[in-house]
Design a protein around this motif. Structure first.
Motif, mmCIF file in Angstrom:
data_model
loop_
_atom_site.group_PDB
_atom_site.id
_atom_site.type_symbol
_atom_site.label_atom_id
_atom_site.label_comp_id
_atom_site.label_asym_id
_atom_site.label_seq_id
_atom_site.Cartn_x
_atom_site.Cartn_y
_atom_site.Cartn_z
ATOM 1 N N UNK A 183 5.907 -4.452 -1.722
ATOM 2 C CA UNK A 183 5.434 -5.805 -1.397
ATOM 3 C C UNK A 183 4.199 -6.225 -2.188
ATOM 4 N N UNK A 184 3.522 -5.267 -2.833
ATOM 5 C CA UNK A 184 2.281 -5.566 -3.549
ATOM 6 C C UNK A 184 2.417 -5.232 -5.032
ATOM 7 N N UNK A 185 1.710 -5.986 -5.895
ATOM 8 C CA UNK A 185 1.698 -5.627 -7.323
ATOM 9 C C UNK A 185 1.098 -4.228 -7.507
ATOM 10 N N UNK A 186 1.527 -3.560 -8.560
ATOM 11 C CA UNK A 186 1.077 -2.195 -8.807
ATOM 12 C C UNK A 186 0.130 -2.178 -10.008
ATOM 13 N N UNK A 187 -1.085 -1.669 -9.797
ATOM 14 C CA UNK A 187 -2.061 -1.510 -10.878
ATOM 15 C C UNK A 187 -1.824 -0.127 -11.483
ATOM 16 N N UNK A 188 -1.382 -0.098 -12.711
ATOM 17 C CA UNK A 188 -0.912 1.133 -13.324
ATOM 18 C C UNK A 188 -1.960 1.749 -14.254
ATOM 19 N N UNK A 189 -2.090 3.082 -14.171
ATOM 20 C CA UNK A 189 -2.853 3.788 -15.193
ATOM 21 C C UNK A 189 -2.125 3.633 -16.530
#
Length: 293
Positions: A183-189
């Motif tokens: 449901x939430x955007x993913x902040x990716x390494x």
């Protein structure tokens, strides 16, 4: 032949340009250029094709750089063996950003207390970049995410195994990791980071689909984006050091937890192994103290 000229040559080869080499060495651009021109005149070999910008190594130049690395390695080993005090010296340490954000400063403080005669030069980067610098002998050791068995030709000393966790802003409700990430955007390494590949493999294994609009390579930046409610992320638990900010909620990721193994890597013929050993013990002590707290 001046050993300093060989160091300058290797720096120019590794940096890809005379300008970047001058910054790394603390020399002027003209000093680097003059040193390399003098070296070419002395050995009678054209090391760089100066018709291109920046100048590129010639085939003979690449061969000479390889031999220069061997000469420097033997020179440093000889210098160490002839030192009046074998405990004294400069240790060139590389470390991934997540380790610098947590354990490395405390470990270096312990090392400084126990071995005040040792000077440390610290560099940060991604695991594979630091390992390449080890192979080129521009670093003595590196704190990296441990490679899979058989994936590295370097010697590795594990210092800790830390679980990966999901971090989200406190306003995001729900404890089901799969639902939160769906449901939430993913902040990716950064995808180039080894820990990111570990995370991606687990997401694929668990068939968790994520929508990633942001990619970053430092823990501080990841946490900052999560605090601004720009998404959720998965990070190594111990990377927060003293803890995450109060507006960040932490949830376990996986049962049993998925572990990131942190290790100190070095070449098997590293001439400064006797200085790397106390750093390894200092890191293990820092992580052991944190686990016991």
């Amino acid at each position: 032949m001046d050993v300093k000229s060989l160091y300058t040559l290797i720096a120019a080869a590794d940096c890809g340009s005379f300008a970047e080499a001058s910054t790394q060495l603390g020399l002027s651009l003209s000093a680097v250029s003059l040193q390399l021109r003098a070296l070419e005149d002395e050995i009678g070999i054209t090391l760089f094709d100066r018709r291109s910008r920046p100048p590129q190594l010639t085939e003979e130049g690449r061969d000479f750089v390889s031999r220069a690395r061997d000469v420097i390695a033997h020179w440093e080993a000889l210098s160490e063996s002839l030192s009046r005090d074998p405990a004294r010296g400069v240790l060139r340490v590389g470390a991934v950003h997540t380790a610098v954000a947590s354990s490395v400063p405390a470990a270096l403080r312990r090392l400084q207390t126990e071995r005040p005669e040792v000077s440390v030069r610290l560099t940060t980067g991604l695991s594979h970049d630091l390992e390449e610098r080890l192979r080129r002998r521009t670093l003595d050791c590196a704190v990296v995410t441990e490679a899979a068995p058989g994936d590295s030709d370097l010697v590795s000393h594990r210092v800790c195994s830390e679980p990966l966790v999901l971090i989200a802003h406190r306003d995001i409700k729900g404890r089901d990791v799969t639902k939160v990430m769906a449901s939430e955007p993913y902040v990716r390494f950064s995808r180039q980071a080894r820990v990111a590949r570990l995370i991606d493999a687990e997401l694929k294994r668990r068939k968790i689909a994520v929508t990633s609009r942001m990619e970053i390579d430092t823990l501080e930046a990841v946490v900052s984006l999560v605090r601004q409610r720009l998404g959720v992320s998965i990070v190594p638990a111990a990377a927060a050091g003293s803890g995450f900010p109060e507006d960040i909620r932490v949830r376990s990721f996986g049962s049993p937890p998925v572990l990131r193994h942190l290790a100190v890597s070095l070449r098997s013929d590293c001439p400064k192994r006797h200085l790397v050993a106390p750093l390894v013990e200092a890191l293990r002590g820092v992580y052991a103290d944190a686990a016991a707290a």
